[in-house]
Design a protein around this motif. Structure first.
Motif, PDB file in Angstrom:
ATOM      1  N   GLY A  21       0.814  -1.198   0.000  1.00 17.16           N
ATOM      2  CA  GLY A  21       0.000   0.000   0.000  1.00 17.16           C
ATOM      3  C   GLY A  21       0.852   1.254   0.000  1.00 17.16           C
ATOM      4  O   GLY A  21       2.080   1.197   0.082  1.00 17.16           O
ATOM      5  N   ASP A  22       0.191   2.402  -0.084  1.00 18.59           N
ATOM      6  CA  ASP A  22       0.902   3.683  -0.115  1.00 18.59           C
ATOM      7  C   ASP A  22       1.240   4.196   1.279  1.00 18.59           C
ATOM      8  O   ASP A  22       2.098   5.079   1.413  1.00 18.59           O
ATOM      9  CB  ASP A  22       0.055   4.732  -0.836  1.00 18.59           C
ATOM     10  N   TRP A  23       0.587   3.691   2.329  1.00 18.81           N
ATOM     11  CA  TRP A  23       0.772   4.177   3.685  1.00 18.81           C
ATOM     12  C   TRP A  23       1.453   3.127   4.557  1.00 18.81           C
ATOM     13  O   TRP A  23       1.253   1.920   4.369  1.00 18.81           O
ATOM     14  CB  TRP A  23      -0.566   4.539   4.319  1.00 18.81           C
ATOM     15  N   MET A  24       2.260   3.623   5.500  1.00 17.38           N
ATOM     16  CA  MET A  24       2.888   2.726   6.474  1.00 17.38           C
ATOM     17  C   MET A  24       2.939   3.430   7.826  1.00 17.38           C
ATOM     18  O   MET A  24       3.310   4.607   7.911  1.00 17.38           O
ATOM     19  CB  MET A  24       4.297   2.335   6.037  1.00 17.38           C
ATOM     20  N   ASP A  62       5.517   6.812  13.803  1.00 20.45           N
ATOM     21  CA  ASP A  62       5.736   7.549  12.567  1.00 20.45           C
ATOM     22  C   ASP A  62       4.752   7.106  11.496  1.00 20.45           C
ATOM     23  O   ASP A  62       4.292   5.961  11.475  1.00 20.45           O
ATOM     24  CB  ASP A  62       7.185   7.436  12.073  1.00 20.45           C
ATOM     25  N   ILE A  63       4.433   8.054  10.634  1.00 23.56           N
ATOM     26  CA  ILE A  63       3.498   7.828   9.532  1.00 23.56           C
ATOM     27  C   ILE A  63       4.221   8.122   8.229  1.00 23.56           C
ATOM     28  O   ILE A  63       4.773   9.216   8.061  1.00 23.56           O
ATOM     29  CB  ILE A  63       2.266   8.734   9.678  1.00 23.56           C
ATOM     30  N   ALA A  73       7.751   9.934   2.215  1.00 22.57           N
ATOM     31  CA  ALA A  73       7.892  10.966   3.249  1.00 22.57           C
ATOM     32  C   ALA A  73       7.483  10.355   4.579  1.00 22.57           C
ATOM     33  O   ALA A  73       6.504   9.602   4.652  1.00 22.57           O
ATOM     34  CB  ALA A  73       7.028  12.179   2.930  1.00 22.57           C
ATOM     35  N   GLU A  74       8.225  10.682   5.645  1.00 26.61           N
ATOM     36  CA  GLU A  74       7.958  10.131   6.967  1.00 26.61           C
ATOM     37  C   GLU A  74       7.823  11.258   7.983  1.00 26.61           C
ATOM     38  O   GLU A  74       8.688  12.137   8.070  1.00 26.61           O
ATOM     39  CB  GLU A  74       9.087   9.192   7.390  1.00 26.61           C
ATOM     40  N   TYR A 202       3.233  -1.412   9.866  1.00 32.56           N
ATOM     41  CA  TYR A 202       2.077  -1.991   9.181  1.00 32.56           C
ATOM     42  C   TYR A 202       1.834  -1.164   7.925  1.00 32.56           C
ATOM     43  O   TYR A 202       1.655   0.055   8.004  1.00 32.56           O
ATOM     44  CB  TYR A 202       0.856  -1.959  10.096  1.00 32.56           C
ATOM     45  N   ARG A 203       1.832  -1.822   6.770  1.00 35.08           N
ATOM     46  CA  ARG A 203       1.670  -1.118   5.501  1.00 35.08           C
ATOM     47  C   ARG A 203       0.300  -1.454   4.895  1.00 35.08           C
ATOM     48  O   ARG A 203      -0.139  -2.600   4.891  1.00 35.08           O
ATOM     49  CB  ARG A 203       2.771  -1.506   4.521  1.00 35.08           C
ATOM     50  N   PHE A 204      -0.358  -0.410   4.390  1.00 35.79           N
ATOM     51  CA  PHE A 204      -1.695  -0.615   3.862  1.00 35.79           C
ATOM     52  C   PHE A 204      -1.981   0.380   2.744  1.00 35.79           C
ATOM     53  O   PHE A 204      -1.254   1.346   2.547  1.00 35.79           O
ATOM     54  CB  PHE A 204      -2.748  -0.469   4.974  1.00 35.79           C
TER      55      PHE A 204
END
Length: 204
Positions: A21-24, A62-63, A73-74, A202-204
């Motif tokens: 996914g694009d988010w972690m 962190d996102i 980007a974090e 966790y990546r989604f």
């Protein structure tokens, strides 16, 4: 955790085929190791580097957003952390700091099981709840804001389709001026911590 990593190594070809996914979101335990460089205060008999801000372990969240497979980007977050402040080994009080950091990352092997990355960005630290006092001198204050460069290196290890083990190391430029309450500057502190963290993502 080591056993899980060994087991997953055997399954790495299958893991690499799973979509990302694009988010972690990562949760880490981070050790803050402060550099503690400070100017001398001759009038008070304080030598160079005698002012220390304590090291400590903290929770971190962190996102991350992946613009591409390689570029992300974090945003690194925690809650205000209290540190002891000492002069020549004698505690003079405490101060809180809130240090959100924004980094741009490059991920070298985004489809592999072992995924190293580097990052660079900016740290903003807000100092608050300053409670510092030197007997015979009086209360001390610090500048409230600090901006500095942040550098990062780390690695995500894929454990399953969406879960990752993470190891992360950052160097952050952070500092403040020390002042007499209602008076002028008496010293400056370069806190400049190393931050070593381990956790899960966790990546989604």
């Amino acid at each position: 955790m080591i056993a899980a990593l060994v087991a997953m190594t055997a399954c790495s070809p299958l893991l690499a085929q799973q979509p990302d996914g694009d988010w972690m979101i990562r949760a880490r335990v981070v050790n803050i190791d402060t550099a503690n460089k400070s100017d001398a205060i001759p009038a008070l008999g304080v030598a160079s580097d005698d002012i220390h801000v304590s090291s400590k372990a903290i929770p971190e969240l962190d996102i991350s957003y992946f613009f591409t497979k390689n570029i992300a980007a974090e945003l690194v977050l925690t809650y205000p952390q209290e540190h002891n402040v000492s002069v020549a080994g004698t505690k003079i009080g405490t101060v809180r700091e809130l240090p959100p950091t924004l980094l741009l990352q490059y991920h070298f092997m985004p489809d592999a099981q072992f995924r190293p990355y580097v990052g660079a960005g900016i740290n903003y630290t807000r100092f608050s709840s300053v409670d510092l006092n030197v007997p015979g001198v009086g209360d001390l204050e610090v500048d409230k804001d600090s901006f500095g460069l942040a550098l990062q290196v780390g690695m995500d290890v894929q454990l399953s389709k969406q879960w990752f083990f993470n190891v992360d190391l950052k160097k952050v430029k952070m500092g403040t001026d020390v002042k007499l309450a209602g008076g002028g500057k008496v010293s400056s502190i370069d806190i400049d911590p190393w931050l070593f963290g381990i956790g899960l993502g966790y990546r989604f």
